[in-house]
Design an enzyme around this catalytic site. Structure first.
Site, PDB file in Angstrom:
ATOM      1  CG  PHE A 112      -0.249   0.393   2.506  1.00  0.00           C
ATOM      2  CD1 PHE A 112      -0.028   1.729   2.829  1.00  0.00           C
ATOM      3  CD2 PHE A 112       0.214  -0.575   3.398  1.00  0.00           C
ATOM      4  CE1 PHE A 112       0.636   2.081   4.000  1.00  0.00           C
ATOM      5  CE2 PHE A 112       0.873  -0.233   4.554  1.00  0.00           C
ATOM      6  CZ  PHE A 112       1.081   1.101   4.862  1.00  0.00           C
ATOM      7  CE  LYS A 148      -3.004  -8.525  -4.918  1.00  0.00           C
ATOM      8  NZ  LYS A 148      -3.378  -7.592  -3.829  1.00  0.00           N
ATOM      9  CD  GLU A 152      -5.557  -6.416  -0.122  1.00  0.00           C
ATOM     10  OE1 GLU A 152      -4.570  -6.168  -0.854  1.00  0.00           O
ATOM     11  OE2 GLU A 152      -5.591  -7.339   0.697  1.00  0.00           O
ATOM     12  CB  SER A 188       4.366  -7.409   5.663  1.00  0.00           C
ATOM     13  OG  SER A 188       3.519  -8.443   5.234  1.00  0.00           O
ATOM     14  CB  CYS A 248      10.433  -0.445   2.955  1.00  0.00           C
ATOM     15  SG  CYS A 248      11.175   0.196   1.460  1.00  0.00           S
ATOM     16  CD  GLU A 266       8.405  -2.902   8.401  1.00  0.00           C
ATOM     17  OE1 GLU A 266       7.580  -3.810   8.210  1.00  0.00           O
ATOM     18  OE2 GLU A 266       8.996  -2.321   7.482  1.00  0.00           O
TER      19      GLU A 266
HETATM   20  P1  NAD Z   1       1.355  -6.799   2.850  1.00  0.00           P
HETATM   21  O1  NAD Z   1       2.340  -7.905   2.936  1.00  0.00           O
HETATM   22  O2  NAD Z   1       0.217  -6.810   3.803  1.00  0.00           O
HETATM   23  O3  NAD Z   1       0.686  -6.763   1.388  1.00  0.00           O
HETATM   24  C1  NAD Z   1       1.473  -6.683   0.228  1.00  0.00           C
HETATM   25  C2  NAD Z   1       0.741  -7.374  -0.921  1.00  0.00           C
HETATM   26  O4  NAD Z   1       0.609  -8.775  -0.628  1.00  0.00           O
HETATM   27  C3  NAD Z   1      -0.664  -6.847  -1.167  1.00  0.00           C
HETATM   28  O5  NAD Z   1      -0.883  -6.769  -2.565  1.00  0.00           O
HETATM   29  C4  NAD Z   1      -1.560  -7.910  -0.537  1.00  0.00           C
HETATM   30  O6  NAD Z   1      -2.809  -8.044  -1.177  1.00  0.00           O
HETATM   31  C5  NAD Z   1      -0.751  -9.183  -0.698  1.00  0.00           C
HETATM   32  N1  NAD Z   1      -0.970 -10.148   0.391  1.00  0.00           N
HETATM   33  C6  NAD Z   1      -1.161  -9.857   1.711  1.00  0.00           C
HETATM   34  N2  NAD Z   1      -1.283 -10.996   2.415  1.00  0.00           N
HETATM   35  C7  NAD Z   1      -1.166 -12.026   1.540  1.00  0.00           C
HETATM   36  C8  NAD Z   1      -1.186 -13.439   1.669  1.00  0.00           C
HETATM   37  N3  NAD Z   1      -1.351 -14.024   2.851  1.00  0.00           N
HETATM   38  N4  NAD Z   1      -1.026 -14.183   0.571  1.00  0.00           N
HETATM   39  C9  NAD Z   1      -0.820 -13.614  -0.634  1.00  0.00           C
HETATM   40  N5  NAD Z   1      -0.798 -12.267  -0.818  1.00  0.00           N
HETATM   41  C10 NAD Z   1      -0.967 -11.487   0.242  1.00  0.00           C
HETATM   42  O7  NAD Z   1       2.179  -5.434   2.963  1.00  0.00           O
HETATM   43  P2  NAD Z   1       1.627  -3.937   3.126  1.00  0.00           P
HETATM   44  O8  NAD Z   1       1.108  -3.766   4.522  1.00  0.00           O
HETATM   45  O9  NAD Z   1       0.748  -3.574   1.993  1.00  0.00           O
HETATM   46  O10 NAD Z   1       2.978  -3.105   2.967  1.00  0.00           O
HETATM   47  C11 NAD Z   1       3.810  -2.711   4.026  1.00  0.00           C
HETATM   48  C12 NAD Z   1       5.021  -3.597   4.126  1.00  0.00           C
HETATM   49  O11 NAD Z   1       5.753  -3.550   2.902  1.00  0.00           O
HETATM   50  C13 NAD Z   1       6.017  -3.144   5.182  1.00  0.00           C
HETATM   51  O12 NAD Z   1       6.473  -4.269   5.885  1.00  0.00           O
HETATM   52  C14 NAD Z   1       7.154  -2.527   4.385  1.00  0.00           C
HETATM   53  O13 NAD Z   1       8.418  -2.552   5.012  1.00  0.00           O
HETATM   54  C15 NAD Z   1       7.144  -3.373   3.184  1.00  0.00           C
HETATM   55  N6  NAD Z   1       7.801  -2.710   2.081  1.00  0.00           N
HETATM   56  C16 NAD Z   1       9.032  -3.148   1.719  1.00  0.00           C
HETATM   57  C17 NAD Z   1       9.725  -2.511   0.702  1.00  0.00           C
HETATM   58  C18 NAD Z   1      11.098  -2.965   0.292  1.00  0.00           C
HETATM   59  O14 NAD Z   1      11.552  -2.556  -0.756  1.00  0.00           O
HETATM   60  N7  NAD Z   1      11.773  -3.805   1.047  1.00  0.00           N
HETATM   61  C19 NAD Z   1       9.141  -1.417   0.046  1.00  0.00           C
HETATM   62  C20 NAD Z   1       7.868  -0.996   0.437  1.00  0.00           C
HETATM   63  C21 NAD Z   1       7.204  -1.661   1.453  1.00  0.00           C
END
Ligand code: NAD
Length: 497
Positions: free
Chosen positions: A150, A174, A177, A227, A282, A382
């Protein structure tokens, strides 16, 4: 009738036949912006079939023509910069300045994608044996997919699809959401820039839709950002299905402050890099490691941080926006409580923050802890909120040992006036992106985004040369041509002499 957010399939915005829809809200007001579909898998199957057929044509298009599409797209994104940033601000709550930065960092990757040819040059060795040459060709994989978080709705999709597509692939995105609107707009503009239909398609959804992509036999490579638990799941599942995977995960980024550093720069940069974008980056600095007498600056840091205010996206006076959801805010508030219970000193507590005119927003004020140790939850987790924790150590060696013992390795920085200290730090630290008097060292797109250890699962990183390698395969040709086969003929004979 509530606004149903469309998928983008085969060059068109298409409303899904989904039976399940999820609310998308403005995090500053919690007003409903629309509803996002949990796209049925038969619709995703259709998109994959379209992508396969589009890619068969696209990979034969001249590379300079593929690059020109990126030039047109870059131009269009710049023209619509404000419009995209405004949309992005509504769905994330980011300030307009921050949202423009989000879009701009993506535009820079599109610029790099226009240089794809120089990164797709193979290698040649003549005469590997008598009259035999070997050379390599760099070829696209086919259909690739991206699953994005997000917090950067423009930049992170733009890390992925421009390079994948310039290299000759088709791409299925994708998006999160929680922020589906910007992704659809990016795809519409890509189409408007002249991209053939189905090269880039956007399908909305959650775990079911991701699982379908991860196990689909036509998907060759998966780019993921999000994440830690999801990154681990995606990496394990997609590699078990024999896909190429790059999975960027969470982080805990440390800034080491040496006593010889420029104090004003330290304080200014610590405030901006920890609470900017509500800490939902991040690469945010979430731990300040004060070496020796540098700890005396914590009082002034607290005073400066207390001046920072969150607020509405179009208010130029505010520093950052809300947290993405009420659930995300509750999680951070609980972590702040755990810090107090575990004995850290809470010098600033933003838990009860309110913003005038937006009482329903997911606001959190700047929060600062000192006296933190590595056993505390606020150090180990985090937090992903505007929270900075301060740790005190005796020496640079202690600081290096502390950072290297942390499981994450996304970004880190050192503030110092000593070149020797900086060099030792850059050499010994087990973190993939290092800033020297630079708080958030995100590399520009001619380099790659090189998180390490628990912040990254995979081998080849995002954008830069590594991304071209990620979205392509190398073919090595060994060729022998026989002199005897050269046809006789007057012209040819003259040329050979
Ligand atoms: P998230 O893991 O909740 O969601 C990321 C994506 O994965 C979304 O599209 C979501 O629909 C999908 N998803 C979520 N749960 C899933 C599951 N169980 N199975 C399959 N798909 C699933 O992450 P978020 O809360 O949207 O983003 C924040 C996180 O992203 C933080 O931890 C941040 O550090 C990390 N991040 C990392 C970087 C990097 O480059 N290392 C960059 C930006 C964000």
């Amino acid at each position: 009738m509530m606004n149903k957010i469309a998928n983008f399939i085969d060059g068109n915005a298409v409303v899904s036949r989904a039976s399940e829809w999820i609310d998308v809200t403005n995090p500053a007001t919690n007003d409903l912006l629309g509803m996002v579909p949990m796209t049925p898998t038969d619709e995703i199957q259709g998109a994959i079939e379209q992508a396969l057929s589009a890619q068969m044509h696209w990979k034969e298009v001249a590379i300079s023509e593929r690059a020109r599409l990126m030039l047109r797209y870059q131009h269009l994104l710049k023209e619509r910069h404000d419009e995209i940033a405004t949309l992005l601000s509504k769905e994330t709550g980011k300030t307009l300045a921050d949202a423009k930065g989000d879009v701009w960092r993506g535009i820079e990757v599109v610029e790099q994608a226009a240089n794809v040819a120089s990164n797709m040059m193979g290698e040649t060795v003549e005469n590997v044996a008598t009259d035999i040459d070997s050379y390599s060709l760099i070829q696209p994989l086919g259909v690739c997919c991206g699953i994005t978080p997000f917090n950067f709705p423009a930049m992170i999709p733009l890390w992925m699809f421009p390079i994948a597509i310039a290299a000759g692939n088709a791409f299925i995105l994708k998006p999160s959401e929680q922020v589906p609107l910007t992704a659809v707009r990016l795809a519409e503009l890509f189409h408007e820039a002249g991209a053939p239909p189905s090269l880039l398609q956007v399908v909305h959804g959650g775990k079911v839709q991701v699982d379908f992509l991860l196990s689909h036999q036509a998907i060759q490579a998966v780019s993921f950002v999000g994440s830690v638990p999801t990154a681990q799941y995606i990496y394990q599942t997609a590699t078990a299905n024999h896909k190429r995977v790059q999975a960027f995960a969470g982080a805990k980024n440390h800034m080491v402050v040496m006593p010889d550093a420029n104090k004003a720069q330290v304080i200014n940069n610590l405030v901006g890099s920890s609470v900017g974008a509500a800490g939902q980056r991040c690469m945010a600095i979430s731990v300040a490691v004060f070496v020796g007498s540098a700890k005396e600056w914590i009082v002034e840091l607290a005073a400066e941080m207390a001046k920072i205010k969150p607020g509405l996206w179009d208010d130029p006076e505010v520093a950052y926006g809300p947290l993405i959801s009420q659930q995300a805010k509750l999680r951070v508030v609980n972590l702040i409580e755990s810090g107090k219970k575990q004995g850290a000193y809470c010098l600033l507590d933003g838990s009860d923050c309110m913003v005038e005119g937006a009482p329903q927003g997911n606001w959190l004020g700047p929060t600062l802890f000192s006296g933190v140790n590595t056993d505390m939850e606020i150090y180990q987790q985090e937090i992903f909120g505007p929270v900075l924790v301060c740790i005190e150590v005796g020496s640079l060696d202690d600081a290096i040992a502390l950072v290297n013992a942390n499981p994450y390795g996304n970004g880190t920085s050192i503030f110092t006036a000593s070149g020797a200290a900086a060099r030792k730090y850059q050499h010994q630290i087990l973190v993939g992106q290092v800033g020297i008097n630079v708080p958030i060292p995100v590399p520009l797109p001619f380099f790659s985004f090189t998180g390490w250890r628990g912040s990254f699962y995979g081998d080849l990183h995002a954008y830069g040369k590594q991304a071209v390698r990620f979205y392509t395969e190398t073919k090595t040709v060994t060729a022998r041509w026989f002199d005897d086969d050269i046809p006789d003929g007057p012209n040819l004979t003259i040329q050979l002499r």
